[in-house]
Motif scaffolding. Structure first.
Motif, PDB file in Angstrom:
ATOM      1  N   SER A 211       0.705  -1.216   0.081  1.00 31.60           N
ATOM      2  CA  SER A 211       0.018   0.086  -0.105  1.00 31.60           C
ATOM      3  C   SER A 211       0.962   1.136  -0.079  1.00 31.60           C
ATOM      4  N   ALA A 215       1.053   3.929  -3.146  1.00 28.25           N
ATOM      5  CA  ALA A 215       0.412   5.344  -2.830  1.00 28.25           C
ATOM      6  C   ALA A 215       1.697   6.380  -3.231  1.00 28.25           C
ATOM      7  N   SER A 265      -8.071   8.169  -4.669  1.00 24.79           N
ATOM      8  CA  SER A 265      -7.790   8.476  -3.281  1.00 24.79           C
ATOM      9  C   SER A 265      -8.135   7.331  -2.397  1.00 24.79           C
ATOM     10  N   ILE A 268      -4.755   5.604  -2.050  1.00 29.10           N
ATOM     11  CA  ILE A 268      -3.817   6.914  -1.671  1.00 29.10           C
ATOM     12  C   ILE A 268      -3.733   6.840   0.106  1.00 29.10           C
ATOM     13  N   GLN A 270      -4.474   5.119   2.043  1.00 26.49           N
ATOM     14  CA  GLN A 270      -3.838   4.092   3.107  1.00 26.49           C
ATOM     15  C   GLN A 270      -2.561   4.462   3.205  1.00 26.49           C
ATOM     16  N   SER A 271      -1.831   5.408   2.836  1.00 20.14           N
ATOM     17  CA  SER A 271      -0.539   5.806   3.256  1.00 20.14           C
ATOM     18  C   SER A 271      -0.588   7.303   3.630  1.00 20.14           C
TER      19      SER A 271
END
Length: 520
Positions: A211, A215, A265, A268, A270-271
């Motif tokens: 992840s 990202a 999104s 993204i 997730q980070s």
């Protein structure tokens, strides 16, 4: 048809959509075969069809909600459209801009021997952007992403006899290839971690292996694509192209990075680290672009640096999780910048219609403080009215603070004019109306996009709060610099800084030398 069915087993599931796509492809081919002014008129006709299709898709979403239309499939590679509020918004915006730009190009390049070539690449570029907007999977998105860049390169090198145009185009070409590599790397990681490229499947279960890396690659691709610091210098240098190209690029194509972040999104967010980096990069880009923009004497150069600043601010919004606000910003900036570039030749008319007074005195600190207090009362009062709470959304409150500084600049500008009393009263009313309209439109975008954009309000640590406070101070410093330029501009140190800023602090020159060494 039987051979197509053998190659693509699911092709016949949507024959009406296949027929519609075939109609668009045939229309595009007919446009590409024409010459001279007829090619330009054909491009304008095709843009009308694109815009009509966007209106139809928008009506479908309003009536039936989001939908996924699969046309063909070959293993994991699928030709499918994701028609939801987000894609329809960008589809309508880009097709409308394409309609305006293609009509403008008919007369702008009338008689030019390269008009047909220009129209062909313009149609291909516009088509790639529209495919990007409605892509239903990451593979199709990536191919459209790469195709947009390659077609745009042909438009940027339209005047091949101009060395400056070629140098700027090559600089963008190399940076775009780095962005493509990031997208291809993310494509591989997504397949390894999720076993699919389909957005609806990825978004249903966004937590997966790699992840952080995925990202990070998406953020890097968006940074490279949307002219973020330190990869921004190509954008102000690409002004040797025809005006329609500048309008389409600054109003439409440059937004691809922002659309990438918003569309993906769910993955993204997730980070948080990747989004924090994006927010910091966007803030630096916005501040740099704002300072350099104030020093430009060329209308187009000023508009180009304005785009750099606006793209930075949009990335700041994305990094703070204000995705709906970023899309609202994208739409408003695109419409404004297209109009600004297409009307940039009417310099005399622009000067006559400009309301900003010339020769403003430096603002007294009490004037700045009064303007900030008045703007703060208006901005915070309206911002808190729908229930926005400081402790619940600190990132958004940073954006509110920047908005308040913009209102303060407006009030200072009116105060510094000769008719202070009347204009200040009208300015307060204008600031109030603008603030209400801004937050109301933002509410509309939030409601329109709430099903396609995830909520993002992560826990904030002391480091992040400190960074937000520092960014607010930097934006205030730019505001203070604007109000003091009439006095500070005569100081030797400020005069030297002005020269450095007018040259973009020489970052573009450094990249130009690097590119020249590469191609030597």
């Amino acid at each position: 048809m039987q051979h197509l069915a053998l190659l693509f087993p699911h092709l016949l599931e949507c024959p009406e959509w296949f027929a519609l796509i075939l109609l668009f492809v045939m229309a595009a081919v007919l446009v590409l075969m024409r010459e001279g002014r007829q090619a330009a008129e054909g491009a304008a006709l095709l843009a009308r069809l694109y815009f009509a299709g966007a209106v139809v898709f928008g009506g479908m979403v309003l009536l039936a909600g989001s939908m996924r239309i699969e046309i063909a499939a070959y293993g994991p590679a699928k030709l499918a459209f994701l028609v939801d509020p987000l894609s329809v918004t960008l589809l309508a915006l880009v097709s409308f801009l394409g309609l305006v730009v293609t009509r403008f190009s008919i007369h702008y390049l009338d008689g030019d021997p390269g008009q047909a070539r220009f129209s062909r690449w313009l149609v291909l570029t516009l088509s790639c952007v529209l495919i990007l907007a409605v892509s239903s999977n990451l593979l199709m998105f990536t191919l459209a992403w790469i195709g947009t860049s390659l077609c745009l390169h042909q438009l940027l090198t339209f005047y091949r006899e101009r060395p400056a145009a070629l140098l700027a185009a090559r600089k963008k070409f190399y940076l775009s290839r780095l962005a493509d590599l990031c997208m291809l790397g993310a494509l591989v990681l997504v397949w390894q971690g999720y076993g699919t490229w389909e957005f609806h499947e990825l978004f249903a279960h966004p937590v997966g292996p790699h992840s952080g890396g995925i990202a990070g690659l998406f953020v890097a691709a968006a940074t490279l694509k949307s002219a973020q610091f330190p990869f921004h210098s190509w954008l102000p240098d690409t002004l040797e192209t025809p005006t329609p190209v500048s309008a389409l690029m600054h109003a439409g194509i440059i937004n691809a990075g922002g659309f990438l972040i918003v569309r993906l999104s769910p993955l993204i967010i997730q980070s948080p680290t990747a989004l924090n980096v994006l927010a910091l990069t966007g803030a630096v880009t916005a501040l740099l672009g704002s300072v350099v923009m104030m020093t430009q004497t060329s209308i187009k150069k000023s508009l180009a640096w304005s785009t750099v600043a606006q793209m930075g601010f949009m990335m700041l919004q994305c990094g703070l999780g204000a995705f709906a606000l970023a899309i609202m910003h994208l739409v408003a900036h695109s419409l404004y910048k297209a109009h600004a570039f297409l009307s940039s030749g009417s310099v005399v008319g622009m000067v006559k219609s400009a309301w900003t007074p010339v020769g403003r005195p430096a603002a007294h600190p009490w004037v700045i403080l009064g303007a900030l207090v008045a703007a703060g009362v208006i901005g915070i009062g309206v911002a808190l009215s729908p229930g926005l709470k400081v402790e619940m959304a600190p990132g958004r409150m940073l954006l509110v603070a920047v908005f308040i500084m913009a209102l303060a600049h407006l009030l200072w500008t009116l105060w510094s004019s000769s008719l202070r009393g009347g204009l200040v009263v009208r300015g307060l009313l204008l600031a109030l109306a603008t603030t209400v309209a801004c937050f109301a439109i933002h509410g509309v975008f939030e409601q329109w996009l709430h099903e396609t954009i995830p909520a993002y309000m992560p826990p904030r640590g002391s480091l992040e709060y400190g960074m937000m406070a520092l960014l607010a101070l930097f934006f205030f410093a730019v505001l203070f610099l604007q109000t003091q330029l009439p006095t500070w501009g005569t100081h030797p140190t400020m005069a030297r800084l002005y020269v450095h800023a007018s040259n973009g602090f020489y970052l573009g020159a450094i990249f130009n030398r690097l590119i020249q060494k590469i191609i030597a």
